[in-house]
Scaffold this active site. Structure first.
Site, PDB file in Angstrom:
ATOM      1  CG  HIS A 192      -1.944  -1.096   1.170  1.00 36.43           C
ATOM      2  ND1 HIS A 192      -2.383  -1.777   2.273  1.00 36.43           N
ATOM      3  CD2 HIS A 192      -2.612  -1.605   0.098  1.00 36.43           C
ATOM      4  CE1 HIS A 192      -3.302  -2.661   1.890  1.00 36.43           C
ATOM      5  NE2 HIS A 192      -3.455  -2.577   0.581  1.00 36.43           N
TER       6      HIS A 192
ATOM      7  CD  GLU B 237      -1.068   0.613   4.536  1.00 33.39           C
ATOM      8  OE1 GLU B 237      -0.485  -0.478   4.696  1.00 33.39           O
ATOM      9  OE2 GLU B 237      -2.295   0.698   4.359  1.00 33.39           O
TER      10      GLU B 237
ATOM     11  CG  HIS C   9       0.267  -3.797   5.238  1.00 30.88           C
ATOM     12  ND1 HIS C   9      -0.608  -3.471   4.249  1.00 30.88           N
ATOM     13  CD2 HIS C   9       0.828  -4.971   4.887  1.00 30.88           C
ATOM     14  CE1 HIS C   9      -0.598  -4.424   3.322  1.00 30.88           C
ATOM     15  NE2 HIS C   9       0.267  -5.350   3.685  1.00 30.88           N
TER      16      HIS C   9
ATOM     17  CD  GLU D 133      -1.867  -3.282   9.180  1.00 30.84           C
ATOM     18  OE1 GLU D 133      -1.527  -2.082   9.015  1.00 30.84           O
ATOM     19  OE2 GLU D 133      -2.456  -3.938   8.314  1.00 30.84           O
TER      20      GLU D 133
HETATM   21 ZN    ZN Z   1      -1.860  -1.858   4.217  1.00 29.63          ZN
END
Ligand code: ZN
Ligand code: NAG
Ligand code: NAG
Ligand code: NAG
Ligand code: NAG
Length: 443
Positions: A83, A86, A190, A281
């Site tokens: 992404h 990110e 991420h 994350e």
């Molecule tokens: Zn992501």
């Protein structure tokens, strides 16, 4: 001590320390090329393909034999920035690269890690998205998607339901890359939350979705892996660190329990590429201010290193026929942990199975023969930079060199689709049933 360090420093390549800034494609390429040149014996830089806009998808490999696989040396990977907005993972991986190459030969732990592991690092899977971010922001930004406006973490084939999307160049490049190496362990970096999430991301009742989760037969290993990362990150292990609704237990969470998604990369790795992958994350804010980068590095450095070491848990070895010839493409799995696409030996006859300490029965399956069973006991403490080594000699006398092609392919269609109505328990017997069904349907 200081004197010795100074003197050592003079013998090693001049290193301009990597700045804590966001590196755009050109700066990132310059850094990677510099590292590849200055540390040519332990690194290999290559591009696995191009983004929609023609940017290279760079991978830097670190290892004692960086250009090729060596028997017994497991392949590990980190992928960040799929992404594009990110952005923390992208910078962390550049710092990780610098840390690995500059510690080699000085820090015994890193030297051991590089001696025993081949580490593939992809700082950005979505360079177009990163460059498309106009105003760095903590929240959703159009840079999330690739240039064709596809979310790459919804773009892979899905084992649970038909994912009818146009496969993007970045996704296709990663799928091809997964076929070229026997990756064993991976993480996908991420931002936008602080948690280590583990498969599955999608599910059917047979994997436990009636209980709001979707678990693999290797759930104990996945929880352990996610915990290994989260427990060493002082912010991730806090309760509710981003002040969001997410209720995670000590920083780890089942992907489906968090929110189900179709076409994700971690499920694809586990189901189709024999590679255990978790999703990390790493920041509440997707694109935090530059000044925050040093603290992100400090909070993640130990986790990033410790996670790579986990590629050495469990058991590994080669499968040979009675003449001592290594056998590619034979199924090697642990009884009661069958995978929907059975895990197979690579072209060197090697297998790698990530397992926690305990006793297991390994089942080797060659078409036309009864399963060959081998007992193994994984010892409880092994900080040895090597999984337990267990070569397996098959007693069969016949020629085994013709393993039918139909046994090799794992179809790209949903594999769990027809199991909606079955019982909700994630029981080993159910997985056996799934595998049997798979063999009946797709032989
Ligand atoms: Zn992501
Ligand atoms: C590589 O070496 C050159 C000169 O020897 C130096 O200028 C550069 O900063 C080094 N880069 C890295 C990443 O080590
Ligand atoms: C790592 O490998 C190098 C080169 O093969 C060798 O000289 C060194 O002794 C090894 N170090 C460790 C800690 O295993
Ligand atoms: C897949 O999507 C394409 C394009 O949107 C559509 O034409 C096709 O009918 C879809 N196929 C299925 C099986 O849903
Ligand atoms: C450590 O690993 C090596 C293989 O790399 C093996 O020969 C040795 O027995 C292992 N030692 C222990 C204590 O597990």
């Amino acid at each position: 001590m200081d004197c010795a360090r100074l003197w050592l420093g003079l013998l090693l390549p001049v290193v301009a320390a990597l700045d804590f800034i966001y590196h755009h494609q050109g700066q990132m390429e310059a850094f990677l090329k510099n590292v590849a040149q200055n540390y040519s014996s332990v690194t290999h830089l290559h591009s696995i393909g191009k983004s929609v806009k023609g940017r290279n998808l760079w991978v830097l490999v670190v290892g004692r034999s960086p250009k090729e696989h060596r028997i017994g040396i497991p392949e590990f990977k980190y992928v960040a920035n799929m992404h594009g907005d990110e952005s923390v993972g992208r910078e962390l991986l550049l710092h990780l690269i610098e840390y690995l190459v500059t510690s080699d030969g000085k820090d015994p732990e890193i030297t051991n890690l590089i001696n025993s592991t081949r580490i593939h690092i992809m700082p950005s899977m979505n360079p177009d998205g990163f460059e498309a971010v106009q105003k760095p922001d903590c929240f959703y930004n159009k840079g999330r998607h690739n240039s064709n406006y596809y979310d790459l973490n919804r773009n892979f084939p899905d084992a649970f339901e038909f994912n009818n999307v146009s496969r993007q160049p970045e996704t296709v490049a990663v799928m091809k890359w997964l076929n070229t190496e026997t990756f064993v362990l991976s993480a996908n970096l991420h931002g936008g939350a602080l948690v280590a999430s583990y498969p599955f991301d999608n599910g059917v009742p047979a994997t436990g979705t009636l209980y709001s989760r979707s678990l693999t037969p290797d759930d104990d290993v996945f929880q352990y892996l996610a915990h290994t990362y989260a427990s060493r990150n002082p912010t991730m292990k806090e309760r509710n660190p981003c002040k969001a609704k997410l209720e995670s237990q000590s920083g780890i969470i089942n992907g489906y329990f968090w929110y189900p998604l179709r076409g994700g990369m971690q499920d694809y790795n586990y189901i189709w590429a024999q590679c255990f992958e978790i999703t990390l994350e790493l920041s509440c804010c997707k694109y935090p201010r530059t000044e925050m980068l040093p603290s992100f590095w400090n909070n993640n450095k130990d986790s990033l290193i410790e996670y790579i070491k986990q590629v050495h848990i469990g058991v590994k070895g080669q499968v040979f026929d009675h003449n001592g010839t290594p056998l590619p493409n034979v199924i090697v799995e642990v009884q009661d942990r069958k995978h929907i696409c059975p895990y197979r030996t690579n072209k060197f006859g090697e297998y790698y199975l990530l397992l926690l300490p305990g006793s297991y029965v390994i089942e080797v399956i060659v078409p036309g023969h009864d399963p060959h069973l081998t007992k193994v006991t994984i010892p409880s403490k092994s900080q040895n930079f090597s999984a337990l080594k267990k070569d397996i000699l098959l007693p069969f006398r016949e020629q085994l060199d013709h393993i039918p092609e139909s046994h090799l392919s794992c179809p790209m269609i949903p594999l769990y689709k027809d199991l909606q109505g079955h019982s909700a328990a994630t029981k080993p017997s159910l997985f056996l049933f799934l595998v049997t069904l798979f063999h009946i349907l797709f032989k």
